[in-house]
Design an enzyme around this catalytic site. Structure first.
Site, PDB file in Angstrom:
ATOM      1  N   PHE A 130       0.815  -1.226   0.000  1.00 41.85           N
ATOM      2  CA  PHE A 130       0.000   0.000   0.000  1.00 41.85           C
ATOM      3  C   PHE A 130       0.841   1.263   0.000  1.00 41.85           C
ATOM      4  O   PHE A 130       0.362   2.337  -0.375  1.00 41.85           O
ATOM      5  CB  PHE A 130      -0.980  -0.006   1.176  1.00 41.85           C
ATOM      6  N   LYS A 131       2.112   1.148   0.373  1.00 37.19           N
ATOM      7  CA  LYS A 131       2.966   2.341   0.442  1.00 37.19           C
ATOM      8  C   LYS A 131       3.095   3.038  -0.913  1.00 37.19           C
ATOM      9  O   LYS A 131       3.319   4.247  -0.971  1.00 37.19           O
ATOM     10  CB  LYS A 131       4.362   1.971   0.913  1.00 37.19           C
TER      11      LYS A 131
END
Ligand SMILES: Cc1ncc(COP(=O)(O)O)c(C=O)c1O
Ligand SMILES: N[C@@H](CCOP(=O)(O)O)C(=O)O
Length: 469
Positions: A111-112
């Protein structure tokens, strides 16, 4: 839009200064002076809208006049063009009223990427406008580092130094950090835990001379820009399930509290969220805090969800600030106690306010593995261990549906743990062909601030926030 520090003793800044500052000069974290409000009509309009369009509407109020709207939209479009999935962050149903929000379709499969791809563009844009360079220093328990390196590799304005805990990240995560080949990238293996790496980063931010000398910036979720970009997918996910005409809840595999704080921010902006559920692995400091009101460190253990092996959960400070009515003096006192004694107790009114909106649950290694196996058998869906922590907690909680659990990483980042849990070895997508054969480049240093600062000074090209023309 202006930003203030949670500790109340740093200058109030506009958006671009906040973006470049990372951590506030008083050691606090920046938050907006007020939460922008999105009307129900606007949220309804997000149903079926392209991700980039929603992203602009959610983020523009935070950016204000610091960046021209057409530049902001262009950077958003470029950032999300790196995601091969047309929805960027699609929803997948895994139960009668349980959905996964897949946040791992970006370049490094976690998700980063959602925030990092945008932040790199925003920072480059601002640095170019100011004719200066920056030295970016970040700490990672595995995913932030790879995402930051993928986003900043080759940047003409920034040198990036990523500290990762030696032997505590997965081989795929390590190679995403050590094989970029870019001359502005420095991967540093630190003899310590993620908390040690994060403490080193914060200590560098708290050294004004060093900060000035190297033009220090940060890309961990202490940087407001990270949280801002992560707010967007709460809106897209909720709208696609009928928001604002239907409440939803979110379960978030949690470590540094950045991702779930973004959900809290979405709620403050008008998104009808019922419960926000903190899911932890056996490093359960946040689950214990919600239960007892006492935040107390007791050592970190290595788990199969290594990116969540965290004790000092930075963004919890932002939540305390909000939950106590923005009493910066109280936040300062609690953070001093944490530094001195490794613990603090939240006043009753503060923990009650937090419990009003948040639930928490924990897993252990056995339950995480069982969840991976059960979801594969029942739904033919392969979870990564971090997402499995979330799914286990969400299902145990039996909250009022619908529940959206954030799928924070692709299972192929953790092939050994996944295979051990369910016998299936997840394959890396073609974008990662050859990764495990590439030559690694990284340095190893001790858990020593002085050593690290001289390492960075020798390699940084920003010298005194240097102008570059
Ligand atoms: C895969 C994965 N899941 C969950 C988390 C926890 O997110 P946060 O630190 O924002 O709480 C992380 C690390 O940040 C992660 O890399
Ligand atoms: N889990 C993270 C830890 C750092 O979190 P951040 O969101 O503050 O950058 C990681 O994977 O590095």
């Amino acid at each position: 839009m202006d930003y203030v520090s949670t500790r109340g003793e740093a200058p109030r800044l506009g958006f671009t200064d906040t973006l470049l500052a990372g951590l506030a000069a008083d050691g606090g974290l920046y938050v907006p002076t007020a939460w922008p409000q999105l009307s129900q009509e606007t949220i309804r309009g997000f149903r079926g809208a392209p991700y980039g369009e929603v992203a602009f509407k959610v983020m523009a109020p935070f950016v204000g006049e610091d960046i021209a709207p057409e530049d902001l939209q262009r950077m958003i479009d470029d950032a999300y063009a790196t995601f091969p999935h047309p929805a960027v962050a699609p929803l997948v149903q895994i139960g009668a009223n349980h959905f996964l929000l897949e946040l791992f379709h970006g370049p490094t499969l976690a998700f980063k990427d959602v925030a990092m791809q945008l932040i790199a563009r925003l920072m480059d844009h601002v640095l170019a406008e100011r004719g200066r360079r920056a030295t970016i220093v970040g700490a990672t328990s595995g995913d932030t580092g790879g995402a930051a390196i993928a986003a900043f590799a080759g940047s003409e304005r920034a040198d990036i130094f990523i500290l990762f805990p030696k032997g505590r990240v997965s081989p795929v995560q390590q190679r995403q950090m050590t094989t970029s080949g870019a001359s502005n990238v420095h991967a540093v293996s630190v003899d310590g835990t993620f908390d040690d790496c994060q403490a080193l980063v914060k200590a560098m931010f708290n050294d004004p001379r060093f900060r000035e000398d190297v033009g220090l910036s940060g890309v961990n979720s202490i940087n407001w820009g990270r949280i801002m970009a992560q707010i967007v997918y709460y809106f897209t996910a909720a709208a696609s399930l009928g928001s604002p005409d239907r409440d939803v809840s979110f379960t978030v595999p949690t470590g540094n509290f950045g991702d779930i704080f973004a959900g809290f921010a979405a709620k403050r902006m008008g998104l009808p969220i019922d419960r926000l559920v903190v899911a932890t692995n056996s490093n359960d400091i946040l689950e214990r805090t919600l239960k007892t009101g006492r935040y107390e460190m007791d050592g970190v253990e290595a788990t199969m969800s290594p990116s969540m092996d965290i004790q000092i959960s930075s963004n919890f400070e932002r939540l305390i600030f909000e939950a106590c009515g923005r009493d910066a003096e109280l936040v300062r006192r609690l953070m001093d106690l944490l530094k001195q004694s490794g613990a603090f107790t939240l006043p009753d009114a503060v923990i009650d306010a937090i419990r009003h909106e948040f639930d928490a649950g924990r897993t252990d290694e056995k339950a995480t593995a069982e969840t991976i196996r059960a979801v594969l058998e029942g739904q033919a869906y392969l979870l990564d261990p971090h997402t499995a922590v979330g799914v286990h907690v969400a299902e145990a909680l039996k909250a009022v549906p619908p529940m959206i659990t954030l799928a924070t990483a692709h299972p192929a980042k953790f092939p050994d743990a996944v295979k051990k849990a369910c016998g299936r070895s997840p394959e890396l997508p073609p974008s990662h062909d050859g990764l495990m054969q590439k030559r690694e480049t990284f340095d190893t240093i001790g858990n020593d601030l002085g050593e690290l600062q001289s390492y960075i000074k020798q390699r940084s090209r920003a010298g005194n926030g240097a102008e570059t023309a």
